[in-house]
Write a protein that holds these residues in place. Structure first.
Motif, PDB file in Angstrom:
ATOM      1  N   GLU A 119       0.827  -1.205   0.000  1.00 36.72           N
ATOM      2  CA  GLU A 119       0.000   0.000   0.000  1.00 36.72           C
ATOM      3  C   GLU A 119       0.863   1.257   0.000  1.00 36.72           C
ATOM      4  OE1 GLU A 119      -2.806  -0.289   3.201  1.00 36.72           O
ATOM      5  OE2 GLU A 119      -3.675  -2.135   2.412  1.00 36.72           O
ATOM      6  N   LEU A 120       1.926   1.253   0.803  1.00 36.39           N
ATOM      7  CA  LEU A 120       2.831   2.411   0.810  1.00 36.39           C
ATOM      8  C   LEU A 120       3.487   2.590  -0.555  1.00 36.39           C
ATOM      9  CD1 LEU A 120       4.544   2.070   4.295  1.00 36.39           C
ATOM     10  CD2 LEU A 120       3.000   3.878   3.545  1.00 36.39           C
ATOM     11  N   SER A 121       3.869   1.507  -1.184  1.00 37.14           N
ATOM     12  CA  SER A 121       4.472   1.586  -2.513  1.00 37.14           C
ATOM     13  C   SER A 121       3.502   2.204  -3.512  1.00 37.14           C
ATOM     14  CB  SER A 121       4.892   0.207  -3.006  1.00 37.14           C
ATOM     15  OG  SER A 121       5.917  -0.303  -2.204  1.00 37.14           O
ATOM     16  N   GLN A 122       2.228   1.827  -3.417  1.00 35.43           N
ATOM     17  CA  GLN A 122       1.224   2.393  -4.317  1.00 35.43           C
ATOM     18  C   GLN A 122       1.046   3.882  -4.067  1.00 35.43           C
ATOM     19  OE1 GLN A 122      -2.232  -0.027  -3.699  1.00 35.43           O
ATOM     20  NE2 GLN A 122      -1.432  -1.741  -4.879  1.00 35.43           N
ATOM     21  N   VAL A 123       1.004   4.275  -2.803  1.00 34.47           N
ATOM     22  CA  VAL A 123       0.855   5.693  -2.470  1.00 34.47           C
ATOM     23  C   VAL A 123       2.047   6.487  -2.996  1.00 34.47           C
ATOM     24  CG1 VAL A 123       0.852   7.335  -0.542  1.00 34.47           C
ATOM     25  CG2 VAL A 123      -0.649   5.343  -0.482  1.00 34.47           C
ATOM     26  N   ILE A 124       3.243   5.955  -2.777  1.00 33.41           N
ATOM     27  CA  ILE A 124       4.454   6.642  -3.238  1.00 33.41           C
ATOM     28  C   ILE A 124       4.461   6.725  -4.759  1.00 33.41           C
ATOM     29  CG2 ILE A 124       6.967   6.423  -3.396  1.00 33.41           C
ATOM     30  CD1 ILE A 124       6.817   5.247  -0.509  1.00 33.41           C
ATOM     31  N   SER A 125       4.060   5.662  -5.409  1.00 32.45           N
ATOM     32  CA  SER A 125       4.021   5.652  -6.871  1.00 32.45           C
ATOM     33  C   SER A 125       3.034   6.692  -7.391  1.00 32.45           C
ATOM     34  CB  SER A 125       3.631   4.261  -7.368  1.00 32.45           C
ATOM     35  OG  SER A 125       3.549   4.253  -8.763  1.00 32.45           O
ATOM     36  N   ARG A 126       1.835   6.718  -6.804  1.00 34.76           N
ATOM     37  CA  ARG A 126       0.839   7.715  -7.220  1.00 34.76           C
ATOM     38  C   ARG A 126       1.367   9.122  -6.999  1.00 34.76           C
ATOM     39  NH1 ARG A 126      -3.002   4.239  -4.738  1.00 34.76           N
ATOM     40  NH2 ARG A 126      -3.010   5.594  -2.920  1.00 34.76           N
TER      41      ARG A 126
ATOM     42  N   THR B 138       4.501  10.096  -6.813  1.00 38.61           N
ATOM     43  CA  THR B 138       5.606  10.358  -7.735  1.00 38.61           C
ATOM     44  C   THR B 138       5.078  10.701  -9.124  1.00 38.61           C
ATOM     45  OG1 THR B 138       7.012   8.841  -6.491  1.00 38.61           O
ATOM     46  CG2 THR B 138       7.715   9.382  -8.723  1.00 38.61           C
ATOM     47  N   ILE B 139       4.093   9.939  -9.592  1.00 36.42           N
ATOM     48  CA  ILE B 139       3.498  10.205 -10.907  1.00 36.42           C
ATOM     49  C   ILE B 139       2.830  11.572 -10.907  1.00 36.42           C
ATOM     50  CG2 ILE B 139       1.652   9.492 -12.478  1.00 36.42           C
ATOM     51  CD1 ILE B 139       2.377   6.569 -11.699  1.00 36.42           C
ATOM     52  N   LYS B 140       2.063  11.865  -9.850  1.00 32.48           N
ATOM     53  CA  LYS B 140       1.369  13.161  -9.764  1.00 32.48           C
ATOM     54  C   LYS B 140       2.391  14.290  -9.719  1.00 32.48           C
ATOM     55  CE  LYS B 140      -2.347  15.751  -8.395  1.00 32.48           C
ATOM     56  NZ  LYS B 140      -2.132  16.901  -9.220  1.00 32.48           N
ATOM     57  N   ALA B 141       3.458  14.138  -8.955  1.00 30.62           N
ATOM     58  CA  ALA B 141       4.486  15.180  -8.866  1.00 30.62           C
ATOM     59  C   ALA B 141       5.142  15.385 -10.226  1.00 30.62           C
ATOM     60  CB  ALA B 141       5.526  14.805  -7.812  1.00 30.62           C
ATOM     61  N   ALA B 142       5.403  14.306 -10.947  1.00 36.99           N
ATOM     62  CA  ALA B 142       6.011  14.420 -12.276  1.00 36.99           C
ATOM     63  C   ALA B 142       5.058  15.113 -13.240  1.00 36.99           C
ATOM     64  CB  ALA B 142       6.392  13.038 -12.801  1.00 36.99           C
ATOM     65  N   GLU B 143       3.775  14.765 -13.174  1.00 42.89           N
ATOM     66  CA  GLU B 143       2.785  15.420 -14.034  1.00 42.89           C
ATOM     67  C   GLU B 143       2.692  16.904 -13.710  1.00 42.89           C
ATOM     68  OE1 GLU B 143      -0.718  13.105 -13.304  1.00 42.89           O
ATOM     69  OE2 GLU B 143      -0.174  11.585 -14.790  1.00 42.89           O
ATOM     70  N   ASP B 144       2.669  17.227 -12.411  1.00 44.60           N
ATOM     71  CA  ASP B 144       2.622  18.639 -12.006  1.00 44.60           C
ATOM     72  C   ASP B 144       3.853  19.389 -12.482  1.00 44.60           C
ATOM     73  OD1 ASP B 144       0.206  18.148 -10.795  1.00 44.60           O
ATOM     74  OD2 ASP B 144       0.995  18.164  -8.740  1.00 44.60           O
ATOM     75  N   ARG B 145       5.020  18.782 -12.352  1.00 49.59           N
ATOM     76  CA  ARG B 145       6.267  19.413 -12.788  1.00 49.59           C
ATOM     77  C   ARG B 145       6.239  19.656 -14.294  1.00 49.59           C
ATOM     78  NH1 ARG B 145       9.711  15.603 -11.486  1.00 49.59           N
ATOM     79  NH2 ARG B 145       9.644  14.764 -13.582  1.00 49.59           N
ATOM     80  N   ASP B 146       5.794  18.639 -15.066  1.00 48.87           N
ATOM     81  CA  ASP B 146       5.704  18.787 -16.517  1.00 48.87           C
ATOM     82  C   ASP B 146       4.720  19.890 -16.891  1.00 48.87           C
ATOM     83  OD1 ASP B 146       7.537  16.749 -16.820  1.00 48.87           O
ATOM     84  OD2 ASP B 146       6.041  15.227 -17.342  1.00 48.87           O
ATOM     85  N   TYR B 147       3.592  19.938 -16.196  1.00 44.94           N
ATOM     86  CA  TYR B 147       2.598  20.971 -16.467  1.00 44.94           C
ATOM     87  C   TYR B 147       3.179  22.362 -16.200  1.00 44.94           C
ATOM     88  CZ  TYR B 147      -1.630  23.767 -16.128  1.00 44.94           C
ATOM     89  OH  TYR B 147      -2.578  24.741 -16.304  1.00 44.94           O
ATOM     90  N   ARG B 148       3.879  22.512 -15.074  1.00 47.45           N
ATOM     91  CA  ARG B 148       4.492  23.806 -14.749  1.00 47.45           C
ATOM     92  C   ARG B 148       5.537  24.193 -15.790  1.00 47.45           C
ATOM     93  NH1 ARG B 148       4.456  21.794  -9.641  1.00 47.45           N
ATOM     94  NH2 ARG B 148       6.678  21.334  -9.711  1.00 47.45           N
TER      95      ARG B 148
END
Length: 80
Positions: free
Chosen positions: A43-50, A52-62
């Motif tokens: 579960e922690l791995s899934q949370v971290i993965s989500r 990380t993906i969200k942070a990468a998407e936010d960074r790309d959007y910015r």
């Protein structure tokens, strides 16, 4: 003397049975705890993965937003 030896032997058997039960209960607790630990790690791995993906998407959007903000839309018109 034989009844005394049989009594001592029976006492050892009972102690061994109690110890065997204790060992079985400990192994059961360890198995349940291990399974729970595995689920928790998954579960922690899934949370971290989500995250990380969200942070990468936010960074790309910015980054894309900043690139658009810096782009000179009038430049192509000036070159004509």
């Amino acid at each position: 003397m034989r009844p005394e030896l049989e009594a001592v032997l029976e006492a050892y058997r009972q102690d061994a049975a109690v110890e065997e039960q204790l060992i079985q209960e400990i192994l059961t607790v360890l198995a349940v705890t291990g399974a729970a630990r595995k689920r928790t790690i998954q579960e922690l791995s899934q949370v971290i993965s989500r995250h990380t993906i969200k942070a990468a998407e936010d960074r790309d959007y910015r980054q894309n937003s900043e690139e658009l903000a810096r782009y000179d839309f009038h430049q192509p018109l000036r070159q004509m």
